[in-house]
Design a protein around this motif. Sequence first.
Motif, PDB file in Angstrom:
ATOM      1  N   GLY A 105       0.819  -1.210   0.000  1.00 41.15           N
ATOM      2  CA  GLY A 105       0.000   0.000   0.000  1.00 41.15           C
ATOM      3  C   GLY A 105       0.853   1.259   0.000  1.00 41.15           C
ATOM      4  N   ASP A 116       0.632   3.196  -9.865  1.00 45.94           N
ATOM      5  CA  ASP A 116      -0.325   3.303  -8.781  1.00 45.94           C
ATOM      6  C   ASP A 116      -1.689   2.784  -9.217  1.00 45.94           C
ATOM      7  N   ALA A 120      -3.751  -0.236  -7.585  1.00 45.38           N
ATOM      8  CA  ALA A 120      -5.109  -0.024  -7.084  1.00 45.38           C
ATOM      9  C   ALA A 120      -6.069  -1.028  -7.703  1.00 45.38           C
ATOM     10  N   PHE A 123      -5.496  -4.473  -6.161  1.00 46.27           N
ATOM     11  CA  PHE A 123      -6.096  -4.588  -4.832  1.00 46.27           C
ATOM     12  C   PHE A 123      -7.604  -4.805  -4.951  1.00 46.27           C
ATOM     13  N   ASP A 124      -8.231  -4.014  -5.826  1.00 45.40           N
ATOM     14  CA  ASP A 124      -9.686  -4.096  -5.969  1.00 45.40           C
ATOM     15  C   ASP A 124     -10.113  -5.478  -6.465  1.00 45.40           C
ATOM     16  N   ILE A 127      -9.762  -7.974  -3.673  1.00 41.62           N
ATOM     17  CA  ILE A 127     -10.792  -7.808  -2.651  1.00 41.62           C
ATOM     18  C   ILE A 127     -12.115  -8.403  -3.125  1.00 41.62           C
ATOM     19  N   ALA A 160      -4.960  -7.694   0.848  1.00 44.15           N
ATOM     20  CA  ALA A 160      -5.439  -6.749  -0.160  1.00 44.15           C
ATOM     21  C   ALA A 160      -6.241  -5.616   0.476  1.00 44.15           C
ATOM     22  N   ILE A 161      -7.046  -5.985   1.473  1.00 37.40           N
ATOM     23  CA  ILE A 161      -7.856  -4.962   2.150  1.00 37.40           C
ATOM     24  C   ILE A 161      -6.953  -3.976   2.872  1.00 37.40           C
ATOM     25  N   ARG A 164      -5.117  -1.761   0.291  1.00 39.74           N
ATOM     26  CA  ARG A 164      -5.946  -0.703  -0.285  1.00 39.74           C
ATOM     27  C   ARG A 164      -6.135   0.431   0.721  1.00 39.74           C
ATOM     28  N   ARG A 167      -2.887   2.411   1.139  1.00 38.65           N
ATOM     29  CA  ARG A 167      -2.628   3.271  -0.012  1.00 38.65           C
ATOM     30  C   ARG A 167      -3.413   4.578   0.104  1.00 38.65           C
ATOM     31  N   ILE A 168      -4.700   4.459   0.437  1.00 41.58           N
ATOM     32  CA  ILE A 168      -5.539   5.659   0.533  1.00 41.58           C
ATOM     33  C   ILE A 168      -5.062   6.549   1.684  1.00 41.58           C
TER      34      ILE A 168
END
Lengths: 288, 247
Positions: A105, A116, A120, A123-124, A127, A160-161, A164, A167-168
């Motif tokens: 992340g 990036d 992203a 990750f999505d 998830i 992954a969660i 994510r 990262r945010i």
Amino acid sequence: MSLTPADTPQPTAISVRRKIPLSLIVGGLIVGLHLLAGILTILWTPYEPTAMVGGRLAEPSIAHWAGTDRLGRDLFTQILIGARIALEVGSGAVLVGAGIGITLGTLAAFATRTLDDVFAAAFDILIAFPTLLVAMLIVTASQTASLFTAVLAIGIAGSAIIARLTRILVKRVLSMDYIVAARVAGSSWPSIVFVHVLPNIWPTLIVNLALQFGLAAMAESSLSYLGLGAPPPNASWGRLLQEAQGTVYTAPFGAIAPGLALVTLVIGMNLLADGLRAFADPTRRRSR
Amino acid sequence: MSFIQVENLSFRYDQTRTIIEDLSLSLEKGRNLGIVGESGSGKTTLLRLLLGLAQPSAGSISIDGQVLDTKNWQFMRDFRRRVQAVFQDPYSSLDPRQAIFDIVAEPLRALKIDVDVAKAVAEAATAVGLPADAAQRYPHEFSGGQRQRIAIARAIVARPDLVLADEVVSALDLSTRILIVDLLKALSTSVTFVVVSHDIALVALLCPDIAIMEKGRIVESGPTEHVLSNPVHPYTRRLLASTPRLP
């Protein structure tokens, strides 16, 4: 260059006190109890976990606090051992998930725009797969079902969660002026990450890690329920639930006891997480 | 030789979007310079370039004759020691999780400046008029004006030659602005400020020299008094005419 500005508050006007939130106390007590039970089983258990010590499917009694299972083994002993397994898998999985998730992340947040976006999207997509499905795939692919594969599988599935979210959170911190100020002050990027970024994201992160801990304990029970977790005779709560399924109408306590243990651990972790966040956040400290 | 010399500086995002175009200016030690322009005139970009946070597309910035080279680690360390900054928003420019002491001490620690950190921080805090017990407290316990004082303390703690101040008072209310302007004025005896602002009145109070920016260029510059009493460029006149005056 001495000034006495008008907007200087009196030094004694505000004093700060850390108030320990109730959720931290209650959550800490519940999780602490599970932890104590888990550690206790390393040294001592009321009965041998595999010994047939009582009648089959006995009701709870002084001798057997949670009754016995269909082979006459003491359920309370197995639930205590289940706590140890849940905590082992939970902490192991969170460690694996946090290690992978926080690293990826943070890297994604620092990466160029194209990279990036790739991160992203990855990750999505990850998830979108149910955690349990990913964990099952990993356990199946490794051809063995053990505590170790369960830890790895649940950790990777949950990473992954965490990635994510990290990262945010990192991106939000990086957009703040204090990051520019730190660069102007001469701080290097690694020290910016450790001094400014991580301390600012961990309160949110810790809540999610504790949440992940609870989910990991549940995932472990689910894997064991399906026969993909710790192999017998390890007394995982999931396996106890699965074994009690056939006799749930005649001896409901065999399902209620491990279920209760699992639920209280998850609730305890959630309370602990919430309490920790409130305690760590300086803006939430009470001033009086 | 000027302290800071900017020569033919340009900055563009791509071929079409030019933010700074062929800009030159010079700055002497001890003479505050005000850079005035409307939003979008390229002030903040110029500041980022002056701080070495962005790379110019063309032209150069030199300090004491040495060209600013953001890739030269050793040069940048010396440069950061000499050039510091204060930002517009005192709410986002202070790390909410750092105690004031650590915030103010950051340049000393990051640049590994060999001084007594506690003493230097205390001196900077006194210089900006922070209360004695501020060091162990956190940013959220302070008002906007106090926070800006903390940011100024961080900018001056390493005893730089130059502090770039980007709209330092625009986020503050009027009475606090006056206090901060007074503070900057008092500090001007030991530090040179470049005050970037849309507020001509503020610049006039602090800076003997002024440069008017429009669309990435400096359209007029010189001694503040001269420029304000006798604006030559139509943009300067328009800017002056649009400045609201207090009765």
